[in-house]
Motif scaffolding. Structure first.
Motif, mmCIF file in Angstrom:
data_model
loop_
_atom_site.group_PDB
_atom_site.id
_atom_site.type_symbol
_atom_site.label_atom_id
_atom_site.label_comp_id
_atom_site.label_asym_id
_atom_site.label_seq_id
_atom_site.Cartn_x
_atom_site.Cartn_y
_atom_site.Cartn_z
ATOM 1 N N VAL A 98 0.849 -1.182 0.000
ATOM 2 C CA VAL A 98 0.000 0.000 0.000
ATOM 3 C C VAL A 98 0.885 1.233 0.000
ATOM 4 O O VAL A 98 1.824 1.333 0.791
ATOM 5 N N ASP A 99 0.589 2.179 -0.886
ATOM 6 C CA ASP A 99 1.368 3.407 -0.942
ATOM 7 C C ASP A 99 0.532 4.540 -0.358
ATOM 8 O O ASP A 99 -0.598 4.774 -0.775
ATOM 9 N N ILE A 100 1.087 5.222 0.627
ATOM 10 C CA ILE A 100 0.426 6.349 1.278
ATOM 11 C C ILE A 100 1.501 7.370 1.604
ATOM 12 O O ILE A 100 2.648 7.007 1.870
ATOM 13 N N THR A 101 1.132 8.637 1.560
ATOM 14 C CA THR A 101 2.109 9.663 1.895
ATOM 15 C C THR A 101 2.315 9.701 3.395
ATOM 16 O O THR A 101 1.385 9.490 4.170
ATOM 17 N N ALA A 102 3.550 9.958 3.791
ATOM 18 C CA ALA A 102 3.859 10.033 5.223
ATOM 19 C C ALA A 102 3.183 11.234 5.861
ATOM 20 O O ALA A 102 2.920 11.235 7.052
ATOM 21 N N GLY A 103 2.837 12.246 5.075
ATOM 22 C CA GLY A 103 2.151 13.423 5.608
ATOM 23 C C GLY A 103 0.707 13.154 5.975
ATOM 24 O O GLY A 103 0.141 13.822 6.837
ATOM 25 N N ARG A 104 0.071 12.175 5.349
ATOM 26 C CA ARG A 104 -1.329 11.870 5.645
ATOM 27 C C ARG A 104 -1.466 11.117 6.977
ATOM 28 O O ARG A 104 -2.473 11.258 7.660
ATOM 29 N N LEU A 105 -0.477 10.328 7.323
ATOM 30 C CA LEU A 105 -0.583 9.473 8.503
ATOM 31 C C LEU A 105 -0.760 10.248 9.804
ATOM 32 O O LEU A 105 -1.642 9.912 10.587
ATOM 33 N N PRO A 106 0.039 11.287 10.091
ATOM 34 C CA PRO A 106 -0.171 11.998 11.352
ATOM 35 C C PRO A 106 -1.236 13.090 11.256
ATOM 36 O O PRO A 106 -1.336 13.941 12.123
ATOM 37 N N GLY A 107 -2.061 13.044 10.230
ATOM 38 C CA GLY A 107 -3.114 14.037 10.067
ATOM 39 C C GLY A 107 -4.265 13.802 11.026
ATOM 40 O O GLY A 107 -4.184 13.025 11.965
ATOM 41 N N GLY A 108 -5.379 14.467 10.778
ATOM 42 C CA GLY A 108 -6.522 14.410 11.671
ATOM 43 C C GLY A 108 -7.486 13.268 11.403
ATOM 44 O O GLY A 108 -8.452 13.091 12.146
ATOM 45 N N GLU A 109 -7.244 12.476 10.351
ATOM 46 C CA GLU A 109 -8.145 11.365 10.040
ATOM 47 C C GLU A 109 -8.042 10.271 11.095
ATOM 48 O O GLU A 109 -6.966 10.008 11.620
ATOM 49 N N SER A 110 -9.168 9.616 11.342
ATOM 50 C CA SER A 110 -9.147 8.505 12.302
ATOM 51 C C SER A 110 -8.412 7.319 11.680
ATOM 52 O O SER A 110 -8.361 7.166 10.458
ATOM 53 N N LEU A 111 -7.879 6.495 12.548
ATOM 54 C CA LEU A 111 -7.203 5.278 12.092
ATOM 55 C C LEU A 111 -8.184 4.398 11.326
ATOM 56 O O LEU A 111 -7.828 3.795 10.317
ATOM 57 N N GLU A 112 -9.412 4.372 11.785
ATOM 58 C CA GLU A 112 -10.458 3.577 11.140
ATOM 59 C C GLU A 112 -10.632 3.979 9.675
ATOM 60 O O GLU A 112 -10.704 3.136 8.788
ATOM 61 N N ARG A 113 -10.679 5.280 9.420
ATOM 62 C CA ARG A 113 -10.857 5.765 8.043
ATOM 63 C C ARG A 113 -9.626 5.481 7.190
ATOM 64 O O ARG A 113 -9.734 5.080 6.035
ATOM 65 N N ILE A 114 -8.449 5.680 7.773
ATOM 66 C CA ILE A 114 -7.221 5.397 7.018
ATOM 67 C C ILE A 114 -7.158 3.923 6.646
ATOM 68 O O ILE A 114 -6.857 3.575 5.511
ATOM 69 N N VAL A 115 -7.483 3.043 7.595
ATOM 70 C CA VAL A 115 -7.463 1.600 7.326
ATOM 71 C C VAL A 115 -8.472 1.261 6.236
ATOM 72 O O VAL A 115 -8.169 0.502 5.314
ATOM 73 N N ARG A 116 -9.658 1.829 6.321
ATOM 74 C CA ARG A 116 -10.680 1.555 5.312
ATOM 75 C C ARG A 116 -10.208 1.996 3.928
ATOM 76 O O ARG A 116 -10.325 1.258 2.957
ATOM 77 N N ASP A 117 -9.647 3.201 3.835
ATOM 78 C CA ASP A 117 -9.163 3.702 2.547
ATOM 79 C C ASP A 117 -7.997 2.869 2.017
ATOM 80 O O ASP A 117 -7.920 2.603 0.820
ATOM 81 N N LEU A 118 -7.094 2.472 2.919
ATOM 82 C CA LEU A 118 -5.936 1.690 2.481
ATOM 83 C C LEU A 118 -6.326 0.297 2.048
ATOM 84 O O LEU A 118 -5.762 -0.248 1.103
ATOM 85 N N THR A 119 -7.286 -0.324 2.728
ATOM 86 C CA THR A 119 -7.678 -1.683 2.347
ATOM 87 C C THR A 119 -8.447 -1.676 1.038
ATOM 88 O O THR A 119 -8.347 -2.614 0.264
ATOM 89 N N VAL A 120 -9.195 -0.623 0.768
ATOM 90 C CA VAL A 120 -9.884 -0.515 -0.529
ATOM 91 C C VAL A 120 -8.841 -0.336 -1.622
ATOM 92 O O VAL A 120 -8.942 -0.945 -2.690
ATOM 93 N N ALA A 121 -7.798 0.459 -1.349
ATOM 94 C CA ALA A 121 -6.729 0.673 -2.332
ATOM 95 C C ALA A 121 -5.903 -0.582 -2.549
ATOM 96 O O ALA A 121 -5.373 -0.803 -3.622
ATOM 97 N N ALA A 122 -5.808 -1.447 -1.526
ATOM 98 C CA ALA A 122 -4.980 -2.652 -1.632
ATOM 99 C C ALA A 122 -5.685 -3.787 -2.348
ATOM 100 O O ALA A 122 -5.041 -4.723 -2.811
ATOM 101 N N GLU A 123 -7.020 -3.750 -2.439
ATOM 102 C CA GLU A 123 -7.752 -4.845 -3.076
ATOM 103 C C GLU A 123 -7.486 -4.836 -4.573
ATOM 104 O O GLU A 123 -7.483 -3.786 -5.207
ATOM 105 N N PRO A 124 -7.263 -6.010 -5.156
ATOM 106 C CA PRO A 124 -7.023 -6.075 -6.601
ATOM 107 C C PRO A 124 -8.302 -5.752 -7.366
ATOM 108 O O PRO A 124 -9.394 -6.048 -6.913
ATOM 109 N N VAL A 125 -8.113 -5.122 -8.501
ATOM 110 C CA VAL A 125 -9.262 -4.727 -9.326
ATOM 111 C C VAL A 125 -9.631 -5.815 -10.288
ATOM 112 O O VAL A 125 -8.883 -6.550 -10.781
#
Length: 125
Positions: A98-125
């Motif tokens: 999974v590729d994510i910017t290091a700047g997004r991680l310490p942002g204000g988003e909840s861990l739950e939302r980040i995990v949801r977005d990352l797992t959707v991005a990691a699923e094969p199309v």
């Protein structure tokens, strides 16, 4: 050095970081002998999905147990700093693909939302 209260044979870096939980290795897989057969069976490691892999990487970088991690809080609230964010980004890239910017991680988003977005991005199309 005597004025600082440090012994010459002890260096502050040899001690663990204050306030950080010690990393403990997971217990090894148990082996059970089948009565009468003498065979040894090993427990299979649990199958993990992309969300579990992301949470495990977060737990490892933050040095916290999964039970102590509140997914409704942001990683910044969970005390993720910029250096940890870079380390987490690297682990997510190599371990989960999974590729994510290091700047997004310490942002204000909840861990739950980040995990949801990352797992959707990691699923094969």
């Amino acid at each position: 050095m005597a004025g600082w209260g440090l012994r010459p044979d002890k260096h502050p870096a040899d001690r663990g970081a204050p306030g950080r939980a010690e990393r403990r290795s997971a217990p090894s897989a148990s082996t059970d002998k089948v009565p009468g057969a003498g065979a040894v069976t090993r427990a299979e490691p649990p199958r993990t999905g992309p969300a579990d892999m992301v949470i495990a990487a977060v737990c490892e970088v933050l040095c916290v147990a999964r039970a102590d991690l509140d997914p409704r809080r942001s990683l910044r609230d969970l005390r993720l700093d910029s250096l940890m964010a870079v380390q987490l980004r690297k682990q997510l890239k190599t371990g989960c693909g999974v590729d994510i910017t290091a700047g997004r991680l310490p942002g204000g988003e909840s861990l739950e939302r980040i995990v949801r977005d990352l797992t959707v991005a990691a699923e094969p199309v």
